[in-house]
Design an enzyme around this catalytic site. Structure first.
Site, PDB file in Angstrom:
ATOM      1  NE  ARG A 154     -32.451  -4.959  18.135  1.00  0.00           N
ATOM      2  CZ  ARG A 154     -32.431  -6.100  18.617  1.00  0.00           C
ATOM      3  NH1 ARG A 154     -31.708  -7.031  17.856  1.00  0.00           N
ATOM      4  NH2 ARG A 154     -32.623  -6.401  20.204  1.00  0.00           N
ATOM      5  NE  ARG A 169     -29.462  -3.340  20.523  1.00  0.00           N
ATOM      6  CZ  ARG A 169     -29.838  -4.875  21.118  1.00  0.00           C
ATOM      7  NH1 ARG A 169     -29.066  -5.824  20.964  1.00  0.00           N
ATOM      8  NH2 ARG A 169     -30.861  -4.717  21.966  1.00  0.00           N
ATOM      9  CB  THR A 196      -4.929  -0.894   0.036  1.00  0.00           C
ATOM     10  OG1 THR A 196      -5.680  -0.575   1.269  1.00  0.00           O
ATOM     11  CG2 THR A 196      -4.810   0.163  -0.813  1.00  0.00           C
ATOM     12  N   GLY A 238       0.851  -1.057   0.067  1.00  0.00           N
ATOM     13  CA  GLY A 238       0.051  -0.060   0.126  1.00  0.00           C
ATOM     14  C   GLY A 238       0.849   1.278   0.186  1.00  0.00           C
ATOM     15  N   GLY A 298     -11.159   1.160   5.969  1.00  0.00           N
ATOM     16  CA  GLY A 298     -10.751   2.042   5.025  1.00  0.00           C
ATOM     17  C   GLY A 298      -9.863   3.276   5.197  1.00  0.00           C
ATOM     18  CG  ASP A 327      -7.661   0.858   3.288  1.00  0.00           C
ATOM     19  OD1 ASP A 327      -8.587   0.045   3.721  1.00  0.00           O
ATOM     20  OD2 ASP A 327      -6.828   1.534   4.169  1.00  0.00           O
ATOM     21  N   GLY A 362       2.593   2.671   2.322  1.00  0.00           N
ATOM     22  CA  GLY A 362       3.734   3.013   3.001  1.00  0.00           C
ATOM     23  C   GLY A 362       4.762   1.981   2.191  1.00  0.00           C
TER      24      GLY A 362
HETATM   25  O1  F6P Z   1      -5.095  -0.380   5.140  1.00  0.00           O
HETATM   26  C1  F6P Z   1      -5.759  -1.540   5.397  1.00  0.00           C
HETATM   27  C2  F6P Z   1      -6.578  -1.614   6.711  1.00  0.00           C
HETATM   28  O2  F6P Z   1      -7.033  -2.683   6.827  1.00  0.00           O
HETATM   29  C3  F6P Z   1      -7.135  -0.395   7.168  1.00  0.00           C
HETATM   30  O3  F6P Z   1      -8.393  -0.513   6.462  1.00  0.00           O
HETATM   31  C4  F6P Z   1      -7.093  -0.440   8.667  1.00  0.00           C
HETATM   32  O4  F6P Z   1      -7.336   0.859   9.277  1.00  0.00           O
HETATM   33  C5  F6P Z   1      -5.760  -0.999   8.961  1.00  0.00           C
HETATM   34  O5  F6P Z   1      -5.355  -1.701   7.603  1.00  0.00           O
HETATM   35  C6  F6P Z   1      -5.709  -1.848  10.031  1.00  0.00           C
HETATM   36  O6  F6P Z   1      -4.370  -1.984  10.281  1.00  0.00           O
HETATM   37  P1  F6P Z   1      -3.897  -3.159  11.357  1.00  0.00           P
HETATM   38  O7  F6P Z   1      -4.266  -4.433  10.702  1.00  0.00           O
HETATM   39  O8  F6P Z   1      -2.693  -2.946  11.458  1.00  0.00           O
HETATM   40  O9  F6P Z   1      -4.773  -3.040  12.660  1.00  0.00           O
END
Ligand code: F6P
Length: 363
Positions: free
Chosen positions: A179, A281, A142, A119, A187, A144, A121
């Site tokens: 509900r 909920r 990703t 992704g 994301g 996201d 990073g």
């Molecule tokens: O970037 C993918 C993702 O799943 C995001 O949607 C989420 O915020 C993050 O990674 C969660 O990261 P980790 O698995 O380190 O908790």
């Protein structure tokens, strides 16, 4: 050619398919291909992997894996070489950019190029390694879908389909019990999963990080539905969504990593309960969105990306990320996309469609 491949950051359905396509494409060209274990840990922390941090990949290593979730190479979002931690005997930790050393290590090991699947990073790291002379091709992954330069990342379609299936299940139980069901989806700071799954799942309210929400608008929508005899509602909340007068919900702020989001649905659920008598909920889908078999669309996108990464190297391209620009797979310079996030444009057709259908977007 001797090629290394690694998968970094959070996993996403389709990683195994990318590896398979890249490995088979390399073997077709008569190239050698090796997998680095657990992101780059297999290379950066060889002491943890006696003889196994970097493994040769052949046809049998990638047989029967296209449909499998996760990554058989393993992944990690620790040990970022642009901010590499060293723990000192007194327990203190210092960080340094070791990308020049890492590029040199690749060269010392005889690698001609690296295919880095990850992704934002991982693309930032790939870009730095490329600055230091390593030939790198990035493959955007990703759930996201927030990576710039590509119309889609693999993993996203599978996550959206799973979220939609969950919303469908909540639909019937919400209707039976009259509900309000609030569903939180991952994301990070982009609302792609919430938007696409919410629209497909016929959510009444969809809250995105791109549109800070007003609680009174959300509640007015729920009350309007009640007035017209619809005695249940579905609310989809992106984990990064936040009230206009509040902040993003953060679960954890690790010193050496990205903040962990979470709690947006619970917070909204409490707020709705506090000012209405709706039986409300919340459900958090969380990491369930990252697991399981990739959809056919994600398998094919992953296979196309893996093959395109090797094609790039064969054509002498590097310092690029493969990208979907339908119907083509193209190449965009890593330097152009590193550090850039693709958010939901507020004038995009899907947002306009939600508004046309009367879905409340919290504004
Ligand atoms: O970037 C993918 C993702 O799943 C995001 O949607 C989420 O915020 C993050 O990674 C969660 O990261 P980790 O698995 O380190 O908790």
């Amino acid at each position: 050619m001797k090629i290394a491949i690694c998968t970094g950051g959070g996993d996403a359905p389709g990683l195994n398919a990318v590896i398979r396509a890249a490995v088979l494409s390399c073997l077709e060209l008569g190239w050698d291909v090796f997998g680095i274990r657990d992101g780059m840990r297999g290379l950066l922390r060889p002491e943890e992997y006696p003889n196994q941090g970097i493994i040769r990949l052949d046809r049998s290593s990638v047989r029967g894996i296209t449909h499998l979730g996760g990554t058989f190479l393993g992944t990690s979002n620790r040990d970022d070489p642009t901010h590499f931690p060293t723990i000192h005997p007194d327990g203190s930790v210092t960080y340094a950019d070791i990308t020049a050393d890492v590029a040199a290590t690749f060269a010392k090991l005889g690698f001609d190029a690296l295919i880095s699947v990850g992704g934002d990073g991982s693309m930032k790291i790939a870009s730095r390694l490329s600055d230091h002379g390593l030939k790198v091709v990035g493959v955007p992954k990703t759930i996201d879908n927030d990576l710039d330069g590509t119309v889609a990342t693999f993993g996203f379609d599978t996550a959206v389909q799973f979220a939609c299936d969950c919303i469908d299940r909540l639909h019937s139980t919400a209707a039976s019990h009259q509900r309000v069901m609030v569903v939180e989806v991952m994301g990070r700071y982009a609302g792609w999963i919430a938007l696409e799954s919410g629209l497909a799942g016929t959510a009444d309210v969809i809250l995105l990080p791109e549109i800070p929400y007003a609680l009174d608008k959300v509640v007015a929508k729920l009350q309007d539905r009640h007035k017209i005899g619809a005695r249940f509602s579905l609310v989809v909340v992106a984990e990064g969504a936040f009230p206009a007068d509040g902040q993003v919900s953060v679960k954890e702020r690790p010193v050496d990593g990205n903040e962990k989001l979470g709690g947006a649905a619970e917070k909204l659920c409490h707020s709705i309960r506090a000012i209405t008598d709706f039986d409300t909920r919340h459900v958090v889908l969380g990491h369930l969105l990252r697991g399981g078999a990739p959809s056919a669309q994600d398998r094919n996108l992953s296979l196309r990306f893996g093959a395109a990464a090797v094609r790039a190297l064969a054509e002498g391209r590097h310092g690029v990320m493969v990208a979907l620009a339908p119907p083509e797979v193209r190449y965009v310079p890593l330097s152009q996309i590193a550090g850039r996030m693709k958010k939901v444009p507020l004038d995009c057709d899907t947002v306009l469609t939600c508004r046309a259908l009367g879905v409340c977007l919290g504004d």
